[in-house]
Design a protein around this motif. Sequence first.
Motif, mmCIF file in Angstrom:
data_model
loop_
_atom_site.group_PDB
_atom_site.id
_atom_site.type_symbol
_atom_site.label_atom_id
_atom_site.label_comp_id
_atom_site.label_asym_id
_atom_site.label_seq_id
_atom_site.Cartn_x
_atom_site.Cartn_y
_atom_site.Cartn_z
ATOM 1 N N SER A 102 50.060 -3.538 -35.532
ATOM 2 C CA SER A 102 48.743 -3.246 -34.751
ATOM 3 C C SER A 102 48.517 -4.357 -33.603
ATOM 4 N N GLN A 121 46.237 -6.596 -33.314
ATOM 5 C CA GLN A 121 46.021 -7.870 -34.006
ATOM 6 C C GLN A 121 47.251 -8.357 -34.524
ATOM 7 N N GLN A 147 41.253 -12.974 -32.209
ATOM 8 C CA GLN A 147 40.183 -12.267 -31.994
ATOM 9 C C GLN A 147 39.529 -12.562 -30.470
ATOM 10 N N GLU A 156 39.203 -9.989 -27.405
ATOM 11 C CA GLU A 156 37.960 -9.550 -26.641
ATOM 12 C C GLU A 156 38.155 -9.991 -25.003
ATOM 13 N N ALA A 174 38.435 -5.271 -27.807
ATOM 14 C CA ALA A 174 37.592 -5.120 -29.003
ATOM 15 C C ALA A 174 37.336 -3.788 -29.272
ATOM 16 N N GLY A 175 37.667 -3.403 -30.632
ATOM 17 C CA GLY A 175 37.602 -2.182 -31.128
ATOM 18 C C GLY A 175 39.011 -1.473 -31.485
ATOM 19 N N PHE A 176 40.017 -2.000 -30.770
ATOM 20 C CA PHE A 176 41.262 -1.704 -30.741
ATOM 21 C C PHE A 176 42.159 -2.721 -31.533
ATOM 22 N N GLU A 177 41.559 -3.600 -32.400
ATOM 23 C CA GLU A 177 42.446 -4.538 -33.277
ATOM 24 C C GLU A 177 43.576 -3.717 -34.160
ATOM 25 N N ARG A 178 43.117 -2.725 -34.795
ATOM 26 C CA ARG A 178 44.036 -2.067 -35.678
ATOM 27 C C ARG A 178 44.975 -0.834 -34.924
#
Length: 255
Positions: free
Chosen positions: A100, A102, A122, A126, A131-135
């Motif tokens: 991912s 992350q 994190q 950002e 943000a929102g696409f970490e996985r």
Amino acid sequence: MAAMSGAAIEIHDLAKSFTSRRGVTVEAIRRISLSVAAGEFLAIVGPSGCGKSTLLHLVAGLEQPSSGAVRIGAAEPRELVRQHRLGMAFQDSALLPWLSVQANLALPFKLAGRDVNRDRVQSLIELVGLAGFERARPSQLSGGMRQRAAIARSLCLQPDVLLLDEPFGALDAVTRRRLNIELERIWRDNAITTLLVTHSVEEALFLSDRVIVMQSPGAIAQETRIPFARPRTPDLLRREEFHRMADQITVWLEH
């Protein structure tokens, strides 16, 4: 803007030649001397085959010089690589496809034998607008998003120097311009000594403090200091002075 100490690059009388399988010697870099101040953003432009990527690879420690020297602070590039103090991003984002976003950003910590700084990961996600696409995995991201993730990964260990080799070269013009604007913002937030190799004169002018024009075989032909104040916003791209400078540099490229 506060410059980072110990991050200045010194290139002295640098030369690099390659020998082909047929025994023909090709001169890629011809006795270049160049200084990059701590916290400076330097862009290198030039035609294909002029040696600009070879120069970046020498600074990155990916190639060894035939003669001359590269120093970052007082250290050789390979020493900084061993200490994980060089950040690099290239045209191919080189994200691991099975990880991912992350996990890709956590990778530099693991390779350096350090505990993963989850807060740092994190905050960079950002910073680059992911943000929102970490996985999400790379296959689920657009080309521009993959390049933003690659740049974030290059910043994870707070390197002394950031090296960028055509990071947006494979993207369409609209996406490339948008990412230029984002990269300028990211760079201002980090103030890292940066070398960018690009074919785009407009990209070089928008992002850098100084533009170096290279010509074959591997020589510096011209240097331009960029007068535009930061932060740089999209309206700069429409200004007459910006286009006049772009035209001047393009003339040098055509020599």
